[in-house]
Design an enzyme around this catalytic site. Structure first.
Site, short mmCIF file in Angstrom:
data_model
loop_
_atom_site.label_atom_id
_atom_site.label_comp_id
_atom_site.label_asym_id
_atom_site.label_seq_id
_atom_site.Cartn_x
_atom_site.Cartn_y
_atom_site.Cartn_z
N THR A 187 0.82 -1.22 0.00
CA THR A 187 0.00 0.00 0.00
C THR A 187 0.85 1.26 0.00
O THR A 187 0.45 2.29 -0.53
CB THR A 187 -0.94 -0.02 1.23
OG1 THR A 187 -1.79 -1.15 1.09
CG2 THR A 187 -1.81 1.21 1.32
N GLN A 222 0.43 -10.19 -0.20
CA GLN A 222 -0.21 -11.53 -0.19
C GLN A 222 0.38 -12.40 -1.30
O GLN A 222 0.21 -13.62 -1.29
CB GLN A 222 -1.73 -11.45 -0.31
CG GLN A 222 -2.28 -10.86 -1.59
CD GLN A 222 -2.54 -9.36 -1.46
OE1 GLN A 222 -1.83 -8.65 -0.75
NE2 GLN A 222 -3.58 -8.88 -2.12
N1 ASP Z 1 -2.57 -5.81 0.35
C1 ASP Z 1 -1.56 -4.90 0.81
C2 ASP Z 1 -0.27 -5.68 1.00
O1 ASP Z 1 -0.05 -6.32 1.99
C3 ASP Z 1 -1.94 -4.23 2.04
C4 ASP Z 1 -0.94 -3.23 2.59
O2 ASP Z 1 0.16 -3.06 2.12
O3 ASP Z 1 -1.30 -2.60 3.60
O4 ASP Z 1 0.53 -5.64 0.12
#
Ligand code: ASP
Length: 358
Positions: free
Chosen positions: A38, A85
């Site tokens: 993010t 993920q």
């Molecule tokens: N889906 C994102 C990730 O873990 C969420 C984030 O970075 O907060 O890459």
């Protein structure tokens, strides 16, 4: 320099000139390894909740924090640009090899990794157990994308670089810096899916916090890490397969059976309460155990862990103590390297010793 993959050799060669020049500036030399998340995310409006992670480059992120150059001389490497993920073992090995080479060749004083928050704790713990250097490695990320009104990424990055640039952070193990707190890799976990206060150390509390670019510490990390770790992955590119099963009311035996049939080397049970599971699941796990699958009892509960003092403690099924299931999995994968090297099963007593120390 030691024998390395062509990409890492090229990066290190291009970094040597920078490292020598940077040395004369008196500011600590910090390398930022960017992986996405993010912090590199973007949305079409500044207030929108949905966004796309892993789209902007590390140079663009750094450009949002002009004061960062006052505390350190920076070099950045875009390792990948993904949502965490989708983190892969090959990227873990790339991070390990790059950091090991940077420190072994004295090319920088500290490393910051920008990372998605979803699996940040896992990458941090893997590096905490494998990097054999005392120089600081700090992971950071963001809960709001770069385009957001009051995005948290820029300040988190500033704080992470401050921590990596400080002499006070030598030999403290791998750290996560989020929301002004410094959190130890062995205990940090994500506890909120959306809030900027998303990380905590539920068992021991934070290592410290950052104020005006200055880290202030409350405590030391209690578990063995980095220079004191016995796990050596140099030259390796894979780890023994270990999976997690989740316990719940009348949980099915299908996942356990499938994992044993797939020849996993270890199963971590995210048990209910103090690491418990139903009699039916126990029966299936016993079949795995007889085939040489290592079973570890962890818990789906956020804090308190599972210990040997329980009435139902069985020494042939080691407990994870304060390691959550995802961290217990990493520790077991590394522990099992020993048996994959000798092709003999690791005895439960030795596994329990490892879970007591790390
Ligand atoms: N889906 C994102 C990730 O873990 C969420 C984030 O970075 O907060 O890459």
């Amino acid at each position: 320099m030691k024998k390395l993959t062509p990409l890492i050799s090229f990066l290190l060669l291009s970094l040597s000139l920078w490292a020598n020049t940077a040395n004369s500036t008196q500011r600590p030399r910090i390398v930022i390894l960017a992986t996405g998340g993010t912090i590199a995310g973007s949305a079409s409006s500044s207030t929108q909740a949905s966004y796309k992670p892993g789209v902007i480059s590390v140079e663009q992120i750094i450009a949002t924090v002009p004061d960062i150059e006052k505390i350190a001389i920076l070099k950045s490497i875009q390792v990948c640009n993904i949502s965490s993920q989708n983190m892969e073992l090959s990227i873990w090995f790339k991070l390990y090899n790059t950091i090991d080479s940077l420190f072994s060749n004295d090319l920088c004083d500290g490393v910051v990794i920008t990372h998605g928050t979803d699996t940040m704790e896992e990458t941090a713990y893997f590096l905490n157990l494998t990097i054999k250097h005392s120089r600081p490695v700090v992971l950071t990320g963001a809960m709001r994308p770069s385009t957001s009104l009051s995005a948290d990424g820029p300040f988190n990055l500033f704080n992470a670089v401050s921590v990596a640039a400080s002499q006070k952070t030598i030999n403290r193990g791998v750290m996560v810096v989020m929301n002004d707190f410094i959190l130890s890799a062995d205990d940090v976990t994500k506890t909120n899916t959306v809030n900027t206060a998303a990380f905590s150390c539920p068992n021991y509390g934070p290592l410290g916090y950052i104020r005006d670019g200055e880290p202030r510490f409350f405590r030391e990390s209690v578990a063995k890490h980095t220079v004191n770790s016995e796990f050596d992955i140099k030259g390796m590119n894979t780890l023994p397969p270990v999976e997690i099963i989740y316990s719940y009311t009348f949980s099915s035996i299908i996942p356990v059976r499938a994992l044993i049939e797939a020849n996993v080397k270890g199963i971590v049970v995210a048990g209910v309460g103090h690491g418990n599971y139903s009699a039916a699941v126990k029966n299936e796990l016993e079949k795995g155990s007889r085939k040489g699958v290592a079973i570890i009892r962890s818990t789906r509960i956020a804090s308190g862990g599972v210990d040997c003092a329980a009435e139902d403690y069985d020494p042939s099924w080691p407990v994870a103590y304060l390691k959550n299931p995802q961290k217990a999995r990493i520790l077991l994968m590394l522990a099992l390297i020993k048996s994959s090297k000798s092709s003999e099963s690791l005895n439960p007593k030795e596994i329990q010793r490892i879970f007591t120390e790390y």
